[in-house]
Each structure stands twice: as C-alpha cells, then as structure tokens.
Design a protein around this motif. Sequence first.
Motif, PDB file in Angstrom:
ATOM      1  N   LEU A  13      42.941  58.394  43.376  1.00 26.14           N
ATOM      2  CA  LEU A  13      42.759  58.199  41.931  1.00 26.14           C
ATOM      3  C   LEU A  13      43.341  56.866  41.473  1.00 26.14           C
ATOM      4  N   ILE A  14      44.500  56.505  41.998  1.00 27.11           N
ATOM      5  CA  ILE A  14      45.131  55.223  41.627  1.00 27.11           C
ATOM      6  C   ILE A  14      44.263  54.052  42.064  1.00 27.11           C
ATOM      7  N   PHE A  15      43.827  54.085  43.333  1.00 24.75           N
ATOM      8  CA  PHE A  15      43.018  52.976  43.857  1.00 24.75           C
ATOM      9  C   PHE A  15      41.664  52.889  43.152  1.00 24.75           C
ATOM     10  N   LEU A  16      41.072  54.042  42.848  1.00 22.79           N
ATOM     11  CA  LEU A  16      39.789  54.035  42.145  1.00 22.79           C
ATOM     12  C   LEU A  16      39.946  53.492  40.724  1.00 22.79           C
ATOM     13  N   PHE A  17      41.043  53.838  40.080  1.00 22.73           N
ATOM     14  CA  PHE A  17      41.291  53.321  38.727  1.00 22.73           C
ATOM     15  C   PHE A  17      41.435  51.803  38.748  1.00 22.73           C
ATOM     16  N   ILE A  18      42.196  51.292  39.723  1.00 26.99           N
ATOM     17  CA  ILE A  18      42.368  49.833  39.847  1.00 26.99           C
ATOM     18  C   ILE A  18      41.021  49.160  40.112  1.00 26.99           C
ATOM     19  N   ASN A  19      40.249  49.718  41.052  1.00 23.31           N
ATOM     20  CA  ASN A  19      38.942  49.140  41.378  1.00 23.31           C
ATOM     21  C   ASN A  19      37.995  49.172  40.183  1.00 23.31           C
ATOM     22  N   LEU A  20      38.001  50.281  39.443  1.00 26.74           N
ATOM     23  CA  LEU A  20      37.140  50.393  38.272  1.00 26.74           C
ATOM     24  C   LEU A  20      37.505  49.347  37.226  1.00 26.74           C
ATOM     25  N   LEU A  21      38.790  49.138  37.024  1.00 26.24           N
ATOM     26  CA  LEU A  21      39.247  48.138  36.066  1.00 26.24           C
ATOM     27  C   LEU A  21      38.800  46.734  36.478  1.00 26.24           C
ATOM     28  N   LEU A  22      38.874  46.450  37.776  1.00 27.70           N
ATOM     29  CA  LEU A  22      38.449  45.136  38.271  1.00 27.70           C
ATOM     30  C   LEU A  22      36.935  44.970  38.173  1.00 27.70           C
ATOM     31  N   ILE A  23      36.183  46.039  38.424  1.00 26.86           N
ATOM     32  CA  ILE A  23      34.723  45.967  38.308  1.00 26.86           C
ATOM     33  C   ILE A  23      34.310  45.717  36.862  1.00 26.86           C
ATOM     34  N   VAL A  24      34.973  46.400  35.920  1.00 27.38           N
ATOM     35  CA  VAL A  24      34.700  46.177  34.494  1.00 27.38           C
ATOM     36  C   VAL A  24      35.025  44.739  34.120  1.00 27.38           C
ATOM     37  N   THR A  25      36.123  44.214  34.644  1.00 24.83           N
ATOM     38  CA  THR A  25      36.508  42.818  34.390  1.00 24.83           C
ATOM     39  C   THR A  25      35.454  41.863  34.925  1.00 24.83           C
ATOM     40  N   PHE A  26      34.937  42.154  36.106  1.00 26.03           N
ATOM     41  CA  PHE A  26      33.905  41.312  36.716  1.00 26.03           C
ATOM     42  C   PHE A  26      32.687  41.176  35.797  1.00 26.03           C
ATOM     43  N   PHE A  27      32.256  42.275  35.194  1.00 23.16           N
ATOM     44  CA  PHE A  27      31.068  42.243  34.337  1.00 23.16           C
ATOM     45  C   PHE A  27      31.369  41.797  32.909  1.00 23.16           C
ATOM     46  N   SER A  28      32.631  41.493  32.623  1.00 19.95           N
ATOM     47  CA  SER A  28      32.993  41.098  31.264  1.00 19.95           C
ATOM     48  C   SER A  28      32.726  39.633  30.976  1.00 19.95           C
ATOM     49  N   LYS A  29      32.482  38.838  32.004  1.00 23.74           N
ATOM     50  CA  LYS A  29      32.315  37.397  31.809  1.00 23.74           C
ATOM     51  C   LYS A  29      31.201  36.880  32.708  1.00 23.74           C
ATOM     52  N   ALA A  30      30.270  36.153  32.134  1.00 22.97           N
ATOM     53  CA  ALA A  30      29.097  35.686  32.879  1.00 22.97           C
ATOM     54  C   ALA A  30      29.471  34.807  34.059  1.00 22.97           C
ATOM     55  N   TYR A  31      30.563  34.071  33.934  1.00 22.03           N
ATOM     56  CA  TYR A  31      30.976  33.167  35.009  1.00 22.03           C
ATOM     57  C   TYR A  31      31.206  33.935  36.310  1.00 22.03           C
ATOM     58  N   PHE A  32      31.756  35.134  36.222  1.00 26.76           N
ATOM     59  CA  PHE A  32      32.091  35.896  37.418  1.00 26.76           C
ATOM     60  C   PHE A  32      30.843  36.329  38.185  1.00 26.76           C
ATOM     61  N   TYR A  33      29.838  36.855  37.467  1.00 28.01           N
ATOM     62  CA  TYR A  33      28.661  37.329  38.204  1.00 28.01           C
ATOM     63  C   TYR A  33      27.609  36.244  38.415  1.00 28.01           C
ATOM     64  N   THR A  34      28.007  34.987  38.290  1.00 26.91           N
ATOM     65  CA  THR A  34      27.148  33.868  38.704  1.00 26.91           C
ATOM     66  C   THR A  34      27.865  32.987  39.728  1.00 26.91           C
ATOM     67  N   THR A  35      29.008  33.451  40.238  1.00 28.91           N
ATOM     68  CA  THR A  35      29.794  32.697  41.218  1.00 28.91           C
ATOM     69  C   THR A  35      29.922  33.516  42.495  1.00 28.91           C
ATOM     70  N   MET A  36      29.614  32.889  43.633  1.00 29.45           N
ATOM     71  CA  MET A  36      29.544  33.613  44.895  1.00 29.45           C
ATOM     72  C   MET A  36      30.827  34.350  45.236  1.00 29.45           C
ATOM     73  N   ARG A  37      31.979  33.709  45.103  1.00 29.95           N
ATOM     74  CA  ARG A  37      33.221  34.329  45.541  1.00 29.95           C
ATOM     75  C   ARG A  37      33.511  35.612  44.776  1.00 29.95           C
ATOM     76  N   TYR A  38      33.168  35.626  43.492  1.00 39.17           N
ATOM     77  CA  TYR A  38      33.422  36.822  42.685  1.00 39.17           C
ATOM     78  C   TYR A  38      32.377  37.911  42.954  1.00 39.17           C
ATOM     79  N   ILE A  39      31.140  37.495  43.230  1.00 41.46           N
ATOM     80  CA  ILE A  39      30.103  38.482  43.553  1.00 41.46           C
ATOM     81  C   ILE A  39      30.450  39.186  44.859  1.00 41.46           C
TER      82      ILE A  39
END
Length: 302
Positions: A13-39
């Motif tokens: 549950l802890i690891f899934l919560f952390i991962n979910l938070l990071l995934i939400v962060t990834f989709f919060s800014k266009a720069y992240f999902y247009t950059t290879m390292r973040y994708i």
Amino acid sequence: MYERVIIVQLLVLIFLFINLLLIVTFFSKAYFYTTMRYILFVVTLLSDSLILIMSDILLILNYFRFTMQIGLCVMVYIFLVLYTFVTPVTLTAMTLERYVAICMPLRHGELCSTHSTLHCVLIIHGLSSVPVTVILSMFFASAPHSLYAQYRICSMDLFVPLRWQDHFKLVVYQCYFLVMSVTIIFSYTEIMKVAKAASGENKKSTKKGLLTVLLHGFQLLLCFIQLWCPFIETALLLIDFKLFDYVRYFNYIMFYLAPKCLSPVIYGLRDEKFFLALKHSAFFGLYYVKKPYCSDQCEFPL
C-alpha cells in the motif's frame, strides 16, 4: 504467516501510494510526457505497480489456498514475467538515454524525441516478451491439453515442471542480465571519459549523470537477484522447508518489494523539476507559496 501477510499489505500500500502520486505528477505537466527520460520513468512506475498488485493478489490467494483454472493462471504468468523484465530493460534504455545526452548532446534531440520514445517503449515490451514466450512454448509443448481445464493453486513453478526447462529458463535470464550489464558498464565508461574532459557546469552535470547510471546499475542488480530467487528457493526446498519458507519471505521483501521504491527515490527526489512538481501535486501548492513553482527553464540534475 498471518503477520507476514499483514506486513506485505502495508508495504504494498505504501509503495503503491508513492507510485500513484508520482504518476499523477507525471501527467500534471506537459513537459514530462514529452521528454524521453520521464516517459521511461513512468513506464517503470506502471510496470512496478502492476507487478505489486498482481503478486500481492497471488500471495493472498495462495494464503487462503484458493485454486484457479490453469488457463487463467497462464494469463497471470504472462503479465508477471513480461513486466518483471520490462523494468530492468527500461532501466537499460534510461541509461542509454543518459549516454546519448552526455556523450552525444548534438544528437540527443533527434534520437530521444517523443516519436522515438514511443518506438522505444514498443521495443522494450517486445524484448521483455521473449523470455515468457520461450518458457510458455516449452510448457505448451510438454503439457497435456487436459491440464488447462484443471484447477490448482496458481504458482510460477507450474510452468517449469521439468528440470531441463528450469535450467533453460536460467540461461535465458542470465543472457538478459549479461547484455544489460554490458550496456550499463559501457555507458558508465563512456560518460566517465567525458567527465574527465569536462569542466565547470558540464563537469557537475556529468558527475550527476554518472551517479544516475550507478544507481541504475544497483537497481538492475536487485532485479537480477530477484530473477535468481526462485532457483535458490527450489534448492532450499529440498534441504529444509522451514528455512525455505523464511528465505522466500525475505527474498520477497528485499528483492521484490524493495527495488520498487528505488525509482521514486532516484527520480522523484533527485530531480529538482520533478520534485517541485511532486510537492505541488501533493500539497496543491498550499504549503509552498513562498517558493514559486519551477518553470520549464529551471535547472535539474541529470
């Protein structure tokens, strides 16, 4: 046994919560999902999250001695083995991205474009599907058709019933680890050469890139130990069941769950841009009014 299952549930549950938070962060800014390292980073997050969920479900089903049809177990096995390899193969691709960024900066924009990244993700999944294809091909060739309709406790050992199949599986795993290890060592060596010749800000950035490659190497080592665990456990089962039980639980915590939290540490905390976006997502900006949100131009470590 009951206490162990509870501990695993808390960790998952802890690891899934952390991962979910990071995934939400990834989709919060266009720069992240247009950059290879973040994708590629979010590919590892999704892969690790899927493995956590599926392996935890299997753990609970096995604890309650719940049986399922072999055909359904085959589908579960396909996803588990596929995404067990997706993470280390993606880590290798991320290492190559750092190599291109530091050693071939003029070609980085061309080789690491969004279009190239999508192709890279497809190649990663294609390469990761080879081991499970090989293992299941051997299983399908030797298993009787009546077996698929039977109900059994879903275990990964079901698909390597013969000793030679177990050895062949080990050879496939070792080949993958060898290729990925050579790739990371090569990238580290080439980045080291650039680090010696660099100066000032370039030297600082290159050192950060070296540290990132080293962390990838350490995480890849944990992934490889995870692949070795079933073979170690099988040998212990023939010696002492109690020892086998303890070692299996230790391996699951140390080499299966623990590596799933390394990616968030490497990128979620070390990367200034992603870390600031993470704080913004987690606290909705309420607690960080004094420090403005990072723009696309802010500096972040490699």
